[in-house]
Every structure is written in C-alpha cells, then in structure tokens.
Write a protein that holds these residues in place. Structure first.
Motif, mmCIF file in Angstrom:
data_model
loop_
_atom_site.group_PDB
_atom_site.id
_atom_site.type_symbol
_atom_site.label_atom_id
_atom_site.label_comp_id
_atom_site.label_asym_id
_atom_site.label_seq_id
_atom_site.Cartn_x
_atom_site.Cartn_y
_atom_site.Cartn_z
ATOM 1 N N SER A 38 -17.716 -53.583 -44.440
ATOM 2 C CA SER A 38 -16.430 -53.360 -45.095
ATOM 3 C C SER A 38 -15.618 -52.259 -44.418
ATOM 4 O O SER A 38 -14.386 -52.319 -44.387
ATOM 5 N N VAL A 39 -16.284 -51.227 -43.891
ATOM 6 C CA VAL A 39 -15.549 -50.142 -43.229
ATOM 7 C C VAL A 39 -15.432 -50.359 -41.724
ATOM 8 O O VAL A 39 -14.704 -49.623 -41.052
ATOM 9 N N LEU A 40 -16.104 -51.374 -41.192
ATOM 10 C CA LEU A 40 -16.137 -51.578 -39.742
ATOM 11 C C LEU A 40 -14.748 -51.798 -39.138
ATOM 12 O O LEU A 40 -14.451 -51.220 -38.075
ATOM 13 N N PRO A 41 -13.869 -52.622 -39.738
ATOM 14 C CA PRO A 41 -12.534 -52.758 -39.132
ATOM 15 C C PRO A 41 -11.817 -51.413 -38.978
ATOM 16 O O PRO A 41 -11.140 -51.170 -37.972
ATOM 17 N N HIS A 42 -11.974 -50.530 -39.971
ATOM 18 C CA HIS A 42 -11.366 -49.194 -39.891
ATOM 19 C C HIS A 42 -11.990 -48.380 -38.753
ATOM 20 O O HIS A 42 -11.282 -47.707 -37.993
ATOM 21 N N LEU A 43 -13.324 -48.443 -38.632
ATOM 22 C CA LEU A 43 -13.998 -47.694 -37.568
ATOM 23 C C LEU A 43 -13.545 -48.163 -36.189
ATOM 24 O O LEU A 43 -13.358 -47.354 -35.272
ATOM 25 N N ALA A 151 -27.095 -59.699 -58.031
ATOM 26 C CA ALA A 151 -26.838 -58.265 -57.908
ATOM 27 C C ALA A 151 -26.507 -57.883 -56.472
ATOM 28 O O ALA A 151 -25.668 -57.000 -56.228
ATOM 29 N N HIS A 152 -27.148 -58.540 -55.511
ATOM 30 C CA HIS A 152 -26.903 -58.228 -54.109
ATOM 31 C C HIS A 152 -25.443 -58.502 -53.764
ATOM 32 O O HIS A 152 -24.791 -57.718 -53.053
ATOM 33 N N HIS A 153 -24.922 -59.588 -54.299
ATOM 34 C CA HIS A 153 -23.543 -59.963 -53.992
ATOM 35 C C HIS A 153 -22.545 -59.203 -54.850
ATOM 36 O O HIS A 153 -21.413 -58.962 -54.420
ATOM 37 N N ALA A 154 -22.965 -58.791 -56.028
ATOM 38 C CA ALA A 154 -22.131 -57.869 -56.803
ATOM 39 C C ALA A 154 -21.967 -56.562 -56.035
ATOM 40 O O ALA A 154 -20.889 -55.950 -56.031
ATOM 41 N N GLY A 155 -23.035 -56.135 -55.358
ATOM 42 C CA GLY A 155 -22.949 -54.951 -54.505
ATOM 43 C C GLY A 155 -22.009 -55.160 -53.338
ATOM 44 O O GLY A 155 -21.291 -54.244 -52.927
ATOM 45 N N GLY A 156 -22.001 -56.388 -52.780
ATOM 46 C CA GLY A 156 -21.064 -56.701 -51.703
ATOM 47 C C GLY A 156 -19.623 -56.627 -52.169
ATOM 48 O O GLY A 156 -18.742 -56.118 -51.459
ATOM 49 N N ILE A 157 -19.348 -57.141 -53.377
ATOM 50 C CA ILE A 157 -18.008 -57.050 -53.946
ATOM 51 C C ILE A 157 -17.612 -55.588 -54.142
ATOM 52 O O ILE A 157 -16.501 -55.165 -53.804
ATOM 53 N N LEU A 158 -18.547 -54.805 -54.665
ATOM 54 C CA LEU A 158 -18.279 -53.386 -54.889
ATOM 55 C C LEU A 158 -17.976 -52.677 -53.574
ATOM 56 O O LEU A 158 -17.088 -51.811 -53.513
ATOM 57 N N SER A 159 -18.661 -53.055 -52.505
ATOM 58 C CA SER A 159 -18.433 -52.412 -51.206
ATOM 59 C C SER A 159 -17.017 -52.663 -50.705
ATOM 60 O O SER A 159 -16.386 -51.771 -50.106
#
Length: 441
Positions: A38-43, A151-159
């Motif tokens: 999720s932060v990779l494009p910014h990096l 839950a794993h994908h809920a974490g992906g949404i949260l990220s």
C-alpha cells in the motif's frame, strides 16, 4: 436444557472464543502484510532510500522469505511450546519488526525489519489455522478456516485506508507505527486464548487438558501422545509414506503457484495499476476492492468446499483467478476494471486457502500443525519469487507482462490441485475414514 444441549452450547462458546481471538490476530497479520504494497507507490515516487522497482521487489521478497522461515518452523515449534505461546510470540515479533521499519534510516535496516516481520507473519497463519481447526465442528473445518481468513483481507483493506489517510499528511513511517499497535493485543491473547486441547493431550499434559475441557464442558480429542523429537519427525515423514508422497508434492506445488500469485499481486497491485494509467487514489481503491472480494470469496468457497470438496473448489477457483488476473493487463473502463478486481479477489485469495483446508481435513489432529505448516512453508518459495518477479519485470520496462506472468502461476496451481482432486476422488474410503475421525474430534 438437557446436559447434552448444555455441553454443545459451552463447546460452541469455546469455539467462538478461539475463532474470535484468532481472527483478530490474523487481522493484524493482514495489516502488516499488505501495508508494504500500500505504501510502495509512495516510496517509489519519493525515491525513499534510493528505492527502485528492482530493489522494491527484493524488499517484498525479504518479507516473504521471512514468512518461509516462519511457516516451515511453525509446526515444529508449535508442537514443542504450544500453539497459544507461538501465536503470542508471532504477534509480538511482527509488531516490533514494524517499529524497526518505522525508525529505519537505511534500506538495509528497513529490509531487516520486513524480514523479521515476515518470520512472525509466516508463523502465525498456519498456527491459527491449526488452532481453529481443533475447535471446529465436524464437517465444518473448511468454512471455519474461510471465516478465519476473512480477517487477513480485512487487514488488507485496513492497510489501504491507513496508507490513504496517513502517508500524505504524516509520511510513510506513520503507516508502520500503526502496525506496532497489535502489541496491545498480546496481553489479551495471553489471558483469554486457551491452549489447543490436541497439543495438551499429545504432550501428555492430560490433567491440564481435562481441567480446560471441564471448564468449558467439551470432550477431549482422541490424540496419540507425541513426546519425543523422533515422534515429531515421524509426523513429517508420515506425509510421504505409501502413496501420500505424491499427494503431498501436489499440494506443495499448488501452494507454490498460489502464493506466488497471492503475494505477487498483493505487493504489486497498486503499482501495476499505476502503470496501466490509473491514479494513485484509484490504485489504492483497487486494494480495498480486491480484499473485499477476498472476504466474500472465503465465505463462499468455505461453504462450497464443505459441500463439494476443497480440492475441487480450489481448482475451479484458480482457473477463474487466472482469467481475472490476465484481464487486468488490459486497460478497461473504471467500472469494468473494478468488477474484475473484485472477482479476482473473490477467487484468488480463497483458492489458496482451500489448499490449506484440504491439507487440514486430510490430517489427523496431532500432526495437523506440521502438515499445514509445511504446505504453507513450501508455498512460501512462491511467495518469495512473486514480489521479486514483479520488480524485475517493472525494472526491465515489461510491467505489462506482470499480470500475464501471475496468471500463468494460477494456471499451474489449477493443474496441480486438479490432479490432487482426481486422486482423492479415487480414494473414497480413505476420505470417509478421515471425515469420521474429524467428526469424532
């Protein structure tokens, strides 16, 4: 209320407690796993630490290499210290590792943090799967694992939302500080999560197991005690005895292709969508949509697998995944692309989970952690390769081939799990015996 009804009610409450706590732990696992993508494009845009696409691919592989180590050792460590203690240690490790990333001043230190986080992430997932499988009702293991994996994908949404809300105003480090917060959950796990009854019985801790079973009014599982290192190795060797070696190999190969696809897409989806001409905000929206599809897919696939068989559903799901991923290589209208991303999330994420469900169902309670851990661990080689492959394609100017390469991985998993399904169909008696064992458990 009859005594049998009361017994069932208390047992159900225990199952809900275990599944609920494991669900939260896996939520944090998903947040920490997806936050890098999720932060990779910014990096990349800010050239943080001088990062380039090929270096970004290497960094993604560091985490998945750590996950490989964690997954391969999870079963053995869980059999030694217990699943509760291992889950607690894994949450602690990947939370502290995120702090290392947040304070890092160089690419090397950041990579170290992601590698350590990967060890914790890789160890947690198979352990949580084994834990909820212990307490799942007979015949409902696949749907229980499916619910856990939402839950794993809920974490992906949260990220994705963490990245959208925090990175621009506060910088990329703030996203990793959020991933340190699961440390607050560790005391909750220590206090409320019961130890696996199967582990306690297998270790010969019958008094402790009996006390726990009496507390929640549930039956003790029928597990053969396993006390020595030789016995633990025997659990691994049992995966290769007789005709099981080919079935084990097929599951490992299917898991390799599946995790190459899962982590390749998880790492590079926002960046690859940028190369297709979409704005950063839309690219992060695709992460949310992809993981929403994952949640729906887990619930649908779990029910379908309990009815029609996990290997069969996994093969069909991988075929549909390959088609969806390949379509993403074409620039389509926003609405169509969003639908394709959603459907790809539905099929991709649950297809891999159904491999774990298949292995868990085929395993006995006392070697389930070993079987699931090694299937996940061997698949992690694909998870290491996927992010690296995406980085190499982007660095060489062949980003358009990224989705095609990932689609081919889906085809390979479809073939391997399909062969495994056909072999299982020719062994109905063995399958029936295993279901009876699980029902008794």
């Amino acid at each position: 209320m009859s005594s049998s009804t009361a017994l069932s009610a208390r047992g159900s409450r225990l199952a809900l407690l275990v599944i609920g706590l494991c669900w939260l732990a896996v939520l944090f696992d998903g947040l920490d796993m997806f936050i890098y993508g999720s932060v990779l494009p910014h990096l990349l845009e800010t050239k943080t630490f001088g990062i380039t696409p090929d270096k970004a691919g290497d960094l993604g592989s560091y985490a998945t290499f750590g996950m490989l180590v964690g997954a391969l050792t999870a079963g053995t460590v869980a059999d030694r210290i217990g699943r509760k203690q291992l889950m607690t240690a894994c949450v602690t490790l990947f939370s502290l590792a995120s702090a290392v990333c947040a304070i890092s001043g160089s690419l090397a230190v950041f990579g170290l943090g992601r590698t350590l986080a990967g060890v914790g992430l890789g160890g947690l997932l198979p352990t949580a799967i084994s834990m909820v499988s212990d307490y799942a009702k007979g015949g409902r293991i696949a749907i229980t694992i499916g619910v856990l994996m939402t839950a794993h994908h809920a974490g992906g949404i949260l990220s994705a939302y963490v990245a959208k809300w925090l990175v621009d105003p506060y910088g990329w480090r703030s996203a990793f500080w959020v991933c340190v917060l699961p440390l607050l959950f560790v005391p909750v796990l220590l206090k409320l999560l019961p130890e696996s009854l199967s582990f306690l019985v297998a270790k010969g801790r019958t008094e402790e197991a009996t006390a726990l079973a009496d507390r929640y009014e549930v039956e003790l599982p029928a597990v053969t005690a396993r006390k020595t290192a030789a016995d633990r190795w025997d659990a691994l060797l049992g995966l290769f005895r007789g005709g099981e070696w080919l079935q084990t190999l097929l599951y490992w190969l299917a898991s390799f292709g599946g995790l190459l696809l899962v982590y390749g897409v998880a790492t590079w989806l926002p960046t690859l969508m940028r190369t297709e001409g979409y704005e950063l905000a839309n690219a992060l929206t695709f992460v949310v949509v992809f993981n929403l599809g994952g949640i729906v897919g887990m619930l649908v696939a779990g029910r379908a697998a309990d009815r029609f068989g996990a290997p069969r559903i996994a093969a069909i799901w991988f075929a549909l995944t390959a088609a969806g991923v390949y379509l993403l290589s074409a620039h389509m209208p926003m609405g169509v692309t969003t639908l394709v991303v959603f459907l790809t999330g539905v099929f991709l994420n649950s297809a891999q989970t159904m491999i774990y469900a298949t292995v868990s169902i085929r395993s006995t309670p006392d070697n389930r952690a070993t079987a699931v851990g090694w299937t996940s661990g061997m698949g992690r080689f694909g998870a290491v390769f996927g992010p690296w492959l995406g980085g190499q394609l982007l660095a060489s100017g062949n980003g358009d081939w990224g989705f095609t390469a990932f689609a081919l991985a889906g085809v390979s998993s479809m073939v391997f799990i399909g062969i495994a399904a056909l072999r299982s169909a020719r062994q109905p008696q063995a399958s029936d015996d295993q279901e009876k064992l699980l029902a008794a458990h």
